[in-house]
Design a protein around this motif. Structure first.
Motif, mmCIF file in Angstrom:
data_model
loop_
_atom_site.group_PDB
_atom_site.id
_atom_site.type_symbol
_atom_site.label_atom_id
_atom_site.label_comp_id
_atom_site.label_asym_id
_atom_site.label_seq_id
_atom_site.Cartn_x
_atom_site.Cartn_y
_atom_site.Cartn_z
ATOM 1 N N ILE A 197 4.152 -3.877 3.238
ATOM 2 C CA ILE A 197 3.919 -4.330 2.016
ATOM 3 C C ILE A 197 4.108 -5.395 1.978
ATOM 4 C CG2 ILE A 197 5.651 -4.463 -0.090
ATOM 5 C CD1 ILE A 197 6.541 -1.453 1.142
ATOM 6 N N ARG A 200 5.744 1.586 -3.230
ATOM 7 C CA ARG A 200 5.050 0.887 -3.214
ATOM 8 C C ARG A 200 3.836 1.451 -2.132
ATOM 9 N NH1 ARG A 200 6.279 -0.624 -7.218
ATOM 10 N NH2 ARG A 200 6.385 -3.168 -8.145
ATOM 11 N N TRP A 201 3.909 2.690 -2.250
ATOM 12 C CA TRP A 201 3.829 3.650 -1.033
ATOM 13 C C TRP A 201 2.534 4.418 -1.441
ATOM 14 C CZ3 TRP A 201 3.807 1.034 4.053
ATOM 15 C CH2 TRP A 201 3.190 2.271 5.306
ATOM 16 N N PRO A 254 8.191 4.421 3.212
ATOM 17 C CA PRO A 254 7.708 2.861 3.129
ATOM 18 C C PRO A 254 7.889 2.293 3.984
ATOM 19 C CG PRO A 254 8.075 4.189 1.376
ATOM 20 C CD PRO A 254 8.932 4.956 2.557
ATOM 21 N N ASN A 310 0.588 -7.995 0.903
ATOM 22 C CA ASN A 310 1.091 -8.963 -1.386
ATOM 23 C C ASN A 310 0.599 -10.447 -0.718
ATOM 24 O OD1 ASN A 310 2.244 -7.059 -2.864
ATOM 25 N ND2 ASN A 310 4.304 -7.143 -1.156
ATOM 26 N N PRO A 313 0.738 0.831 2.521
ATOM 27 C CA PRO A 313 1.022 -0.124 1.201
ATOM 28 C C PRO A 313 0.182 -0.685 -0.106
ATOM 29 C CG PRO A 313 0.675 -1.397 3.129
ATOM 30 C CD PRO A 313 -0.325 0.189 3.035
#
Length: 388
Positions: free
Chosen positions: A345, A218-219, A340, A349, A234
């Motif tokens: 992250i 997720r990076w 990451p 979100n 992120p």
């Protein structure tokens, strides 16, 4: 061993090794006298480097040239014309050694180059490009890392300037943005969606390559940015299906850039006005969506402002927010560019995803939809199907 001058075709070249530094480059001229002068200058630079070190000898002009060759943004750094004349920051600091440039010199350059500009304009058009060039020189070992002060708006004044806000200079609610995105063709809609859930600058997303996306982690790792500093970003969980699909594009072997126009062509950077900066091919898509939706206050940079505000509203720590947006440039941040980071992250979100955004039909298969057009675009009506 001195550099030797020789001719290849119509142009003069020089090559050789001076104090262990090998050189072979074009003088870019057909005139021998000019080539000889350039050869002598280059040889003197190499000797100075060997004796005093590059930090003592490198000039601002050399830093700008290296910054350009590395893919740095040329906007506001100045221009070198074919007749040898130049302008902007490049002209002001041209032969000045980097070691001799101090804060007051930068402030004076700002005043002379933009005498009637507001602080925010001088910051954008003078300080930001200068710092980008300086940071590039730091990476090359030509200068020391330094904290440069920037102009601030004067406080305590009762003079209020009333002017219309331009689209792209302020955030919007995500529900409002969803209505605008729904009126776009799928290809541009995917790009705009990514801007609203990463905070990336449009120019960074246009150039984003498949190899810079670590979907499992997720990076995103950007190696070429506006500031000249690499940074990590992120990936919001909402973007995962988009990246999963676009990473399957067959043409990535020929051109690794992920995002394409409905015609399948990579977005090119087109410098226009302040809000269209880096608008690269999105102008028609933006205007079309404005016409179809009736929403006039959204532009490519709106996503970046909305991410910043959305993170604040979500209670994200300012340091985390600044890391996501690329505002932090300390040594530790650069060290972890490729790693990451769970806190970042988790923070991204927290940005909201309205139901209308989740219901976009192209989310089912972004790559298959990427070449389709919005209803009302020419004679095509690919998006007339009912959204469910």
């Amino acid at each position: 061993m001195p550099l030797k001058l020789y001719k290849r075709g119509k142009v003069w070249w020089f090559s050789g090794t001076v104090h262990g530094q090998a050189v072979r480059e074009s003088a870019r001229t057909e005139q021998k006298e000019v080539a000889e002068a350039l050869r002598i200058k280059k040889e003197a630079e190499l000797v100075s480097d060997a004796v005093f070190g590059p930090k003592a000898t490198r000039t601002f002009a050399q830093a700008v040239d290296s910054y350009w060759k590395a893919g740095g943004d040329k906007r506001f750094t100045g221009t070198m014309y074919e007749d040898g004349t130049r302008d902007g920051l490049l002209d002001y600091f041209y032969d000045t050694k980097l070691k001799d440039i101090q804060q007051n010199d930068l402030d004076e350059a700002s005043r002379k180059l933009y005498p009637n500009a507001q602080p925010e304009t001088r910051n954008r058009q003078c300080y930001t490009p200068f710092v980008a060039v300086w940071n590039h020189a730091v990476l090359n070992g030509w200068a020391d890392l330094r904290k440069w002060s920037r102009p601030k708006k004067a406080k305590g004044t009762n003079v209020v300037r009333i002017k219309k806000r331009r689209a792209g200079t302020f955030p919007v609610e995500y529900e409002h943005a969803a209505k605008f995105i729904a009126a776009m063709s799928p290809g541009p809609a995917m790009l705009m969606t990514t801007l609203f859930y990463t905070g990336m600058r449009p120019i960074e997303l246009f150039a984003l390559e498949a190899g810079e996306v670590n979907l499992a982690g997720r990076w995103i790792t950007l190696t070429h940015t506006k500031t000249g500093e690499p940074r990590g970003i992120p990936i919001h969980k909402f973007l995962v299906p988009i990246f999963e699909s676009l990473l399957k594009r067959n043409s990535l072997a020929d051109d690794p850039r992920l995002f394409r126009t409905p015609r399948g062509e990579p977005y090119e950077v087109i410098v226009t006005d302040e809000e269209g900066k880096g608008g690269g091919g999105l102008k028609s898509a933006i205007n079309g969506a404005r016409r179809r939706s009736g929403i006039k206050d959204i532009a490519p940079y709106t996503g970046r402002h909305s991410v910043s505000t959305g993170l604040v509203v979500a209670g994200v720590h300012p340091y985390i927010k600044d890391q996501i947006l690329g505002h932090v440039a300390d040594d530790m941040s650069r060290h972890y560019t490729n790693v990451p980071q769970p806190p970042l992250i988790d923070a991204i979100n927290k940005l909201p995803v309205p139901d209308e955004w989740r219901a976009m039909p192209w989310l089912a298969d972004p790559l298959a939809w990427s070449g389709k057009l919005a209803e009302g675009t020419g004679r095509r009506t690919d998006l007339e199907m009912k959204r469910s």
